[in-house]
Design a protein around this motif. Structure first.
Motif, PDB file in Angstrom:
ATOM      1  N   ALA A  18      27.011  36.375  68.005  1.00 41.84           N
ATOM      2  CA  ALA A  18      26.041  35.322  68.517  1.00 41.84           C
ATOM      3  C   ALA A  18      26.699  34.934  70.112  1.00 41.84           C
ATOM      4  CB  ALA A  18      26.244  34.064  67.621  1.00 41.84           C
ATOM      5  N   ALA A  19      28.066  35.154  70.241  1.00 47.17           N
ATOM      6  CA  ALA A  19      28.607  34.721  71.291  1.00 47.17           C
ATOM      7  C   ALA A  19      28.108  36.000  72.433  1.00 47.17           C
ATOM      8  CB  ALA A  19      30.104  34.765  71.346  1.00 47.17           C
ATOM      9  N   ASP A  20      28.337  37.110  71.942  1.00 46.34           N
ATOM     10  CA  ASP A  20      27.922  38.442  72.886  1.00 46.34           C
ATOM     11  C   ASP A  20      26.204  38.116  73.108  1.00 46.34           C
ATOM     12  OD1 ASP A  20      30.350  39.306  72.698  1.00 46.34           O
ATOM     13  OD2 ASP A  20      29.677  40.882  70.994  1.00 46.34           O
ATOM     14  N   LYS A  21      25.557  37.751  72.410  1.00 47.25           N
ATOM     15  CA  LYS A  21      23.904  37.536  72.759  1.00 47.25           C
ATOM     16  C   LYS A  21      24.042  36.408  73.463  1.00 47.25           C
ATOM     17  CE  LYS A  21      19.505  38.788  72.231  1.00 47.25           C
ATOM     18  NZ  LYS A  21      19.343  39.844  72.727  1.00 47.25           N
ATOM     19  N   VAL A  22      24.670  35.334  73.451  1.00 47.29           N
ATOM     20  CA  VAL A  22      24.251  34.288  74.481  1.00 47.29           C
ATOM     21  C   VAL A  22      25.135  34.906  75.755  1.00 47.29           C
ATOM     22  CG1 VAL A  22      25.457  32.159  75.268  1.00 47.29           C
ATOM     23  CG2 VAL A  22      24.824  32.429  72.727  1.00 47.29           C
ATOM     24  N   ARG A  23      26.081  35.299  76.106  1.00 50.02           N
ATOM     25  CA  ARG A  23      26.545  36.183  77.306  1.00 50.02           C
ATOM     26  C   ARG A  23      25.336  37.064  77.756  1.00 50.02           C
ATOM     27  NH1 ARG A  23      31.097  37.025  74.560  1.00 50.02           N
ATOM     28  NH2 ARG A  23      32.578  35.439  74.787  1.00 50.02           N
ATOM     29  N   SER A  24      24.954  37.890  77.004  1.00 49.08           N
ATOM     30  CA  SER A  24      23.721  38.819  77.530  1.00 49.08           C
ATOM     31  C   SER A  24      22.542  37.922  77.975  1.00 49.08           C
ATOM     32  CB  SER A  24      23.402  39.713  76.318  1.00 49.08           C
ATOM     33  OG  SER A  24      22.268  40.354  76.476  1.00 49.08           O
ATOM     34  N   LEU A  25      22.011  36.936  77.486  1.00 53.18           N
ATOM     35  CA  LEU A  25      20.981  36.178  77.727  1.00 53.18           C
ATOM     36  C   LEU A  25      21.155  35.565  78.953  1.00 53.18           C
ATOM     37  CD1 LEU A  25      19.672  34.835  74.325  1.00 53.18           C
ATOM     38  CD2 LEU A  25      18.680  36.672  75.843  1.00 53.18           C
ATOM     39  N   MET A  26      22.486  34.933  79.156  1.00 55.04           N
ATOM     40  CA  MET A  26      22.738  34.071  80.489  1.00 55.04           C
ATOM     41  C   MET A  26      23.002  35.164  81.383  1.00 55.04           C
ATOM     42  SD  MET A  26      25.324  31.059  79.176  1.00 55.04           S
ATOM     43  CE  MET A  26      26.688  31.692  79.768  1.00 55.04           C
ATOM     44  N   GLU A  29      19.291  35.989  82.627  1.00 53.25           N
ATOM     45  CA  GLU A  29      18.709  34.934  83.512  1.00 53.25           C
ATOM     46  C   GLU A  29      19.505  34.653  84.834  1.00 53.25           C
ATOM     47  OE1 GLU A  29      15.903  32.885  82.989  1.00 53.25           O
ATOM     48  OE2 GLU A  29      15.669  34.383  81.176  1.00 53.25           O
ATOM     49  N   GLY A  30      20.725  35.409  85.117  1.00 47.13           N
ATOM     50  CA  GLY A  30      21.592  35.362  86.307  1.00 47.13           C
ATOM     51  C   GLY A  30      22.215  34.064  86.338  1.00 47.13           C
ATOM     52  N   ARG A  31      22.515  33.230  85.398  1.00 46.05           N
ATOM     53  CA  ARG A  31      22.924  31.966  85.155  1.00 46.05           C
ATOM     54  C   ARG A  31      24.371  31.782  84.427  1.00 46.05           C
ATOM     55  NH1 ARG A  31      18.579  27.885  85.032  1.00 46.05           N
ATOM     56  NH2 ARG A  31      20.395  26.414  85.140  1.00 46.05           N
ATOM     57  N   ASP A  32      25.214  30.996  85.086  1.00 48.93           N
ATOM     58  CA  ASP A  32      26.440  30.910  84.315  1.00 48.93           C
ATOM     59  C   ASP A  32      26.714  29.403  84.085  1.00 48.93           C
ATOM     60  OD1 ASP A  32      26.972  30.244  86.849  1.00 48.93           O
ATOM     61  OD2 ASP A  32      28.836  31.233  87.193  1.00 48.93           O
ATOM     62  N   ASP A  33      25.594  28.526  84.360  1.00 48.91           N
ATOM     63  CA  ASP A  33      25.972  27.162  84.252  1.00 48.91           C
ATOM     64  C   ASP A  33      25.210  26.583  82.894  1.00 48.91           C
ATOM     65  OD1 ASP A  33      23.356  27.698  85.196  1.00 48.91           O
ATOM     66  OD2 ASP A  33      23.167  25.814  86.246  1.00 48.91           O
ATOM     67  N   LEU A  34      24.870  27.391  82.095  1.00 51.43           N
ATOM     68  CA  LEU A  34      24.141  27.093  80.925  1.00 51.43           C
ATOM     69  C   LEU A  34      24.919  26.865  79.794  1.00 51.43           C
ATOM     70  CD1 LEU A  34      20.927  29.185  81.265  1.00 51.43           C
ATOM     71  CD2 LEU A  34      20.902  26.948  81.837  1.00 51.43           C
ATOM     72  N   ARG A  35      24.444  26.161  78.680  1.00 42.79           N
ATOM     73  CA  ARG A  35      25.509  25.955  77.388  1.00 42.79           C
ATOM     74  C   ARG A  35      24.325  26.244  76.310  1.00 42.79           C
ATOM     75  NH1 ARG A  35      26.337  22.269  81.033  1.00 42.79           N
ATOM     76  NH2 ARG A  35      28.475  21.761  81.696  1.00 42.79           N
ATOM     77  N   LEU A  36      24.899  26.729  75.208  1.00 48.35           N
ATOM     78  CA  LEU A  36      23.871  26.610  73.902  1.00 48.35           C
ATOM     79  C   LEU A  36      24.026  25.314  73.489  1.00 48.35           C
ATOM     80  CD1 LEU A  36      22.311  28.607  72.104  1.00 48.35           C
ATOM     81  CD2 LEU A  36      24.195  29.161  71.093  1.00 48.35           C
ATOM     82  N   ARG A  37      22.886  24.798  73.247  1.00 48.74           N
ATOM     83  CA  ARG A  37      22.925  23.475  72.666  1.00 48.74           C
ATOM     84  C   ARG A  37      22.180  23.539  71.347  1.00 48.74           C
ATOM     85  NH1 ARG A  37      23.636  18.101  74.151  1.00 48.74           N
ATOM     86  NH2 ARG A  37      23.994  18.748  76.338  1.00 48.74           N
ATOM     87  N   LEU A  38      22.947  22.947  70.309  1.00 48.63           N
ATOM     88  CA  LEU A  38      22.511  22.767  68.871  1.00 48.63           C
ATOM     89  C   LEU A  38      22.434  21.272  68.551  1.00 48.63           C
ATOM     90  CD1 LEU A  38      21.690  23.999  66.052  1.00 48.63           C
ATOM     91  CD2 LEU A  38      24.470  24.159  65.649  1.00 48.63           C
ATOM     92  N   ALA A  39      21.164  21.042  68.060  1.00 48.79           N
ATOM     93  CA  ALA A  39      20.808  19.410  67.661  1.00 48.79           C
ATOM     94  C   ALA A  39      20.254  19.502  66.701  1.00 48.79           C
ATOM     95  CB  ALA A  39      20.263  19.037  68.784  1.00 48.79           C
ATOM     96  N   VAL A  40      20.024  18.488  65.664  1.00 44.14           N
ATOM     97  CA  VAL A  40      18.997  18.248  64.686  1.00 44.14           C
ATOM     98  C   VAL A  40      18.296  17.185  65.136  1.00 44.14           C
ATOM     99  CG1 VAL A  40      20.623  19.004  62.761  1.00 44.14           C
ATOM    100  CG2 VAL A  40      20.728  16.696  63.414  1.00 44.14           C
ATOM    101  N   GLN A  41      16.893  17.188  64.732  1.00 46.87           N
ATOM    102  CA  GLN A  41      15.925  16.318  64.917  1.00 46.87           C
ATOM    103  C   GLN A  41      15.122  15.880  63.708  1.00 46.87           C
ATOM    104  OE1 GLN A  41      15.562  15.058  68.415  1.00 46.87           O
ATOM    105  NE2 GLN A  41      17.355  16.180  68.697  1.00 46.87           N
ATOM    106  N   PRO A  42      14.506  14.774  63.736  1.00 45.48           N
ATOM    107  CA  PRO A  42      13.587  14.239  62.515  1.00 45.48           C
ATOM    108  C   PRO A  42      12.384  15.201  62.775  1.00 45.48           C
ATOM    109  CG  PRO A  42      14.565  12.413  63.676  1.00 45.48           C
ATOM    110  CD  PRO A  42      14.871  13.477  64.564  1.00 45.48           C
ATOM    111  N   GLY A  43      11.976  15.764  61.462  1.00 53.86           N
ATOM    112  CA  GLY A  43      10.837  16.687  61.474  1.00 53.86           C
ATOM    113  C   GLY A  43      10.804  17.863  60.261  1.00 53.86           C
TER     114      GLY A  43
END
Length: 117
Positions: A18-26, A29-43
């Motif tokens: 997963a970390a390797d895929k996150v690095r690849s996607l960033m 996109e040419g971005r190094d200022d993004l974070r992977l956000r995980l949240a739970v929401q009602p629904g």
């Protein structure tokens, strides 16, 4: 960059795949200022749904853990108790491609697998 001295940690893990895929996607996109956000929401059918996305924001009360070379996983303070001990993985097989969340706190899920309780 987030000031680690004022930032809480969380108990969510990130596999190497997963970390390797996150690095690849960033990188794509040419971005190094993004974070992977995980949240739970009602629904969803079972009451709560996962939200997993890239985010450039830092919210008050965020819990952050860095997984080497600029990969950060961020949770909002309300999501932390629901996700403690969860693991984010990335699967790339002929049957399935994408991020998965293994959450020991989920007591059950709906038939579609998109929500839990």
């Amino acid at each position: 960059m987030i000031d680690e001295s004022t930032t809480k940690a969380h108990g969510v893990g990130l596999t190497t795949a997963a970390a390797d895929k996150v690095r690849s996607l960033m990188s794509q996109e040419g971005r190094d200022d993004l974070r992977l956000r995980l949240a739970v929401q009602p629904g969803g059918c079972s009451g709560l749904i996962y939200q997993l996305y890239f985010d450039e924001r830092s919210l008050d009360g965020d819990a952050v853990v860095e997984f080497g070379e600029g990969v950060e996983v961020v949770l909002d303070k309300m999501s932390v108790p629901y996700l403690d001990g969860a693991t984010i993985d990335f699967e790339d097989t002929i049957q399935k491609q994408g991020f998965t969340i293994d959450n020991p706190n989920a007591q059950g899920s709906c038939a579609c697998g998109d929500s839990f309780h």
